[in-house]
Structures are given as C-alpha cells and as structure tokens.
Design an enzyme around this catalytic site. Structure first.
Site, PDB file in Angstrom:
ATOM      1  N   SER A  32       0.797  -1.230   0.000  1.00 35.70           N
ATOM      2  CA  SER A  32       0.000   0.000   0.000  1.00 35.70           C
ATOM      3  C   SER A  32       0.828   1.278   0.000  1.00 35.70           C
ATOM      4  CB  SER A  32      -0.953   0.019   1.199  1.00 35.70           C
ATOM      5  OG  SER A  32      -0.230   0.105   2.419  1.00 35.70           O
ATOM      6  N   HIS A  80       0.823   4.248   7.031  1.00 38.11           N
ATOM      7  CA  HIS A  80       0.398   5.073   5.898  1.00 38.11           C
ATOM      8  C   HIS A  80       0.814   6.519   6.121  1.00 38.11           C
ATOM      9  CE1 HIS A  80      -3.012   2.207   4.346  1.00 38.11           C
ATOM     10  NE2 HIS A  80      -1.805   1.819   3.974  1.00 38.11           N
ATOM     11  N   ASP A 105      -7.708   6.205   3.913  1.00 36.35           N
ATOM     12  CA  ASP A 105      -8.223   5.199   4.839  1.00 36.35           C
ATOM     13  C   ASP A 105      -9.628   5.610   5.269  1.00 36.35           C
ATOM     14  OD1 ASP A 105      -5.736   4.125   4.444  1.00 36.35           O
ATOM     15  OD2 ASP A 105      -4.992   4.558   6.444  1.00 36.35           O
TER      16      ASP A 105
END
Length: 141
Positions: A32, A80, A105
């Site tokens: 990701s 992230h 997210d």
C-alpha cells in the site's frame, strides 16, 4: 572455569542494544505504500511511548509524515502517510492514506491512535530493503 564478568556485561549490553533496536523496526506487510517502500522492507520508527519515553509527540505530526497507527478498520497497526489535518468540533483529526491506494483510509484518525512515526533523514524515509521477507514467511504472511 572462571567467570569473566566483563565479558558477561559486554554481552548483556549488546543484547539490550539489539532488543531496543528491534523495537524500532517494522516489517512492511503490504504494497500500500509503494513506491516509498515495498512488502518485505523494514522501516525504522520512533515511538510515541517507548518504556515511558516519548520519542515524538503525535500531536506534532504533519502532512507528509508516514505514521503507524491503530486503525479502527483493521486489526493490525497500519503504516500510511498523513495527507491532511483538519479540526472537527475542536479535535484535530488526521486523514491518512497509503501512497499506492486510490482512496484515503476509511476513518479519521486521532493523535492518540498514532503510535509510531517512520524516521526520515533529510526528506528520505529510513528503509532497509527486502530483509523483512523472512519475518513475513515465519508469520505466514
């Protein structure tokens, strides 16, 4: 056989250093965040609370920082990037997204959910490529 306390102390210090260093390394488990880092890479982190020591203050996180947080939508910590910071009813909320994901997210993140921040040197994230694959294999990931 004579016990050499200096040698034992040396090994103890080395073991402590290794254990502390290991607590500051995270294995990347997904793609990701590509191309910043890849599955199987290891990132170095600083912790919001490491044995009572605050290595960074989560409320000082800025747009562009890569953080590790306790996600409401996933049962493991997520690594992230912060893409926006907003105020909702007097609470600072973070919008976080994987670099390789199309959408942010699913939920806003509060500062107290942010547990770690990936270390940077200059503008570069501290990443050790590929050596985390053994850990992924051992954990069945």
């Amino acid at each position: 056989m004579e016990i050499d306390f200096k040698e034992i102390a040396t090994y103890a210090v080395i073991l402590i250093i290794v254990l502390i260093a290991a607590q500051h390394l995270n294995v990347v488990v997904s793609g990701s965040m590509e191309p910043a880092f890849y599955r199987g890479d290891i990132v170095m982190v600083e912790k919001a609370n490491f044995l009572g020591i605050n290595e960074f203050d989560p409320s000082t996180v800025e747009v562009g920082d890569v953080v590790v947080y306790d996600a409401a939508w996933y049962d493991q910590p997520v690594i992230h990037r912060v893409i926006n910071i907003t105020d909702i009813n007097g609470t600072t909320m973070y919008v976080i997204k994987g670099d390789n994901n199309e959408r942010p997210d699913p939920y806003y993140v509060k500062a107290d959910q942010i547990k770690e921040k990936v270390v940077t040197v200059g503008d570069n994230l501290v990443v050790i490529p590929k050596i985390g694959y053994l850990s992924l294999w051992l954990r069945g990931l």
